[in-house]
Design a protein around this motif. Sequence first.
Motif, PDB file in Angstrom:
ATOM      1  N   THR A   6       0.733  -1.187   0.022  1.00 32.90           N
ATOM      2  CA  THR A   6       0.065   0.103  -0.116  1.00 32.90           C
ATOM      3  C   THR A   6       1.033   1.300   0.019  1.00 32.90           C
ATOM      4  OG1 THR A   6      -0.172   0.105   2.269  1.00 32.90           O
ATOM      5  CG2 THR A   6      -1.547  -1.128   1.327  1.00 32.90           C
ATOM      6  N   GLY A   7       0.395   2.285  -0.797  1.00 32.25           N
ATOM      7  CA  GLY A   7       1.135   3.378  -0.736  1.00 32.25           C
ATOM      8  C   GLY A   7       2.507   3.293  -1.725  1.00 32.25           C
ATOM      9  N   GLY A  10       4.280   6.215  -3.022  1.00 34.66           N
ATOM     10  CA  GLY A  10       4.935   7.061  -2.056  1.00 34.66           C
ATOM     11  C   GLY A  10       6.421   6.757  -2.030  1.00 34.66           C
ATOM     12  N   SER A  14       7.681   2.952  -2.915  1.00 28.60           N
ATOM     13  CA  SER A  14       8.341   2.960  -4.201  1.00 28.60           C
ATOM     14  C   SER A  14       9.640   2.402  -4.001  1.00 28.60           C
ATOM     15  CB  SER A  14       8.172   4.250  -4.911  1.00 28.60           C
ATOM     16  OG  SER A  14       9.101   5.161  -4.497  1.00 28.60           O
ATOM     17  N   CYS A  30      -1.111  -0.634  -4.398  1.00 25.98           N
ATOM     18  CA  CYS A  30      -1.971   0.708  -4.572  1.00 25.98           C
ATOM     19  C   CYS A  30      -1.738   2.024  -4.144  1.00 25.98           C
ATOM     20  CB  CYS A  30      -3.556   0.167  -4.255  1.00 25.98           C
ATOM     21  SG  CYS A  30      -3.487   0.212  -2.408  1.00 25.98           S
ATOM     22  N   ASP A  31      -2.263   3.046  -4.490  1.00 20.87           N
ATOM     23  CA  ASP A  31      -1.952   4.489  -4.089  1.00 20.87           C
ATOM     24  C   ASP A  31      -2.969   5.392  -4.578  1.00 20.87           C
ATOM     25  OD1 ASP A  31      -0.501   6.921  -3.443  1.00 20.87           O
ATOM     26  OD2 ASP A  31       1.034   5.362  -2.848  1.00 20.87           O
ATOM     27  N   ASN A  32      -3.426   6.384  -3.569  1.00 18.79           N
ATOM     28  CA  ASN A  32      -4.445   7.355  -4.039  1.00 18.79           C
ATOM     29  C   ASN A  32      -3.734   8.533  -4.399  1.00 18.79           C
ATOM     30  OD1 ASN A  32      -3.384   8.625  -1.692  1.00 18.79           O
ATOM     31  ND2 ASN A  32      -5.525   8.243  -0.370  1.00 18.79           N
ATOM     32  N   GLY A  36       2.227  10.967  -2.745  1.00 20.26           N
ATOM     33  CA  GLY A  36       3.263  10.301  -3.722  1.00 20.26           C
ATOM     34  C   GLY A  36       3.096  10.778  -5.277  1.00 20.26           C
ATOM     35  N   GLN A  49      -4.464   2.845  -9.156  1.00 20.60           N
ATOM     36  CA  GLN A  49      -4.924   4.266  -8.447  1.00 20.60           C
ATOM     37  C   GLN A  49      -6.114   3.937  -7.669  1.00 20.60           C
ATOM     38  OE1 GLN A  49      -4.243   7.329 -10.697  1.00 20.60           O
ATOM     39  NE2 GLN A  49      -5.317   8.698  -9.315  1.00 20.60           N
ATOM     40  N   ASP A  51      -7.813   4.006  -3.383  1.00 19.76           N
ATOM     41  CA  ASP A  51      -7.665   4.097  -1.839  1.00 19.76           C
ATOM     42  C   ASP A  51      -7.942   2.844  -0.977  1.00 19.76           C
ATOM     43  OD1 ASP A  51      -8.312   5.176   0.714  1.00 19.76           O
ATOM     44  OD2 ASP A  51      -8.220   7.258  -0.081  1.00 19.76           O
ATOM     45  N   CYS A  52      -7.072   2.768  -0.124  1.00 17.54           N
ATOM     46  CA  CYS A  52      -7.152   1.839   0.701  1.00 17.54           C
ATOM     47  C   CYS A  52      -8.457   1.520   1.655  1.00 17.54           C
ATOM     48  CB  CYS A  52      -5.960   1.961   1.643  1.00 17.54           C
ATOM     49  SG  CYS A  52      -4.482   1.611   0.916  1.00 17.54           S
ATOM     50  N   ALA A  72       1.020   2.900   3.479  1.00 19.65           N
ATOM     51  CA  ALA A  72       0.210   4.105   3.113  1.00 19.65           C
ATOM     52  C   ALA A  72      -0.436   4.592   4.286  1.00 19.65           C
ATOM     53  CB  ALA A  72      -1.096   3.460   2.282  1.00 19.65           C
TER      54      ALA A  72
END
Length: 334
Positions: A6-7, A10, A14, A30-32, A36, A49, A51-52, A72
């Motif tokens: 998650t994230g 970011g 990453s 995933c990441d919103n 990041g 893309q 959100d968790c 995240a």
Amino acid sequence: MKIFITGIAGFLGSHLADALLAEGHEVLGCDNLIGGYLDNVPDGAEFYQVDCQYLNTMNKLMQGVDVVYHTACTAYEGLSVFSPNLVCQNTYQITASVASAAISQGVKRFVYCSSMARYGTQEIVPFTEDMDPKPQDPYGISKLSAERLLQCLSEVHGMELVIAVPHNIIGPRQKYDDPYRNVASIMINLMLQGRQPIIYGDGSQKRCFSFIQDDITCLEKLAFQKDLVGEIINIGPDEEFVTINELAETIADLINFKLDPIYVPGRPQEVKLATCSAEKARKLLGYKTQYTLQQGLEEMVNYINHKGTKKFRYHLDVEIVNQKTPQTWVKKMF
């Protein structure tokens, strides 16, 4: 192994994805994109893309996953006092969603990236893992609450849990157009624009800063070592304990900038002295600091020079605006 991060767009996520891909693992995440950059996501990683907080989506994405790294969150200590809804929702609540999906999908191990904010103000520094946590801002409270939620759920449902406490990580890919966090990145972005850094309080607050690669070498081990289940481990250096004034001076020297900082009132609930002991990480993970603070800052200066300086984006709403709200945010001073 199939590893979910998650994230992943970011800073931390990453770099972690890079390291795990290099070891031959299948990596997705995933990441919103709140904290990041899309171009942080490494080639070879499967990216979503999203959100968790969306449990149904998390359940779908975690099918067949062996390990989850939960990096995240909206990691905003200072802002959390003025935007508690945003920060708590994107720290504690998303952890509940990710954990529920991980358990439902049979994930074997869950690695949670907590924060030094869990410790708050202690009588002794550096902070050790056996100290009673005393978080003093909504972010730190949410991080500690998420830890305890995970400890409960992992014990009940048999999912292996490891809690990492990385702290004050710096390096390339860190978001440097964010006015609410990342003091070293903010200072570098300002000084490279010929602008003076803004310092809260008198600048005597002390921190240790950890270069990203020093953390990653430890974090990637957390998914695989059998003797780490149930552990809480600080990850980061304890050798260079510097004031914010000294941080500004080091950056100014690196870029040959004539320093004359702008001092503004301190932020509520900010911890004066914050650094963590690395002894447990040295013992269990073979942690060793490879980068000095100056070397890490040099890498950041080179990265921001290459990418180009950016105008600061006030991309998050300040929920509580009153006489205690920092004027740096109200008046958009960065």
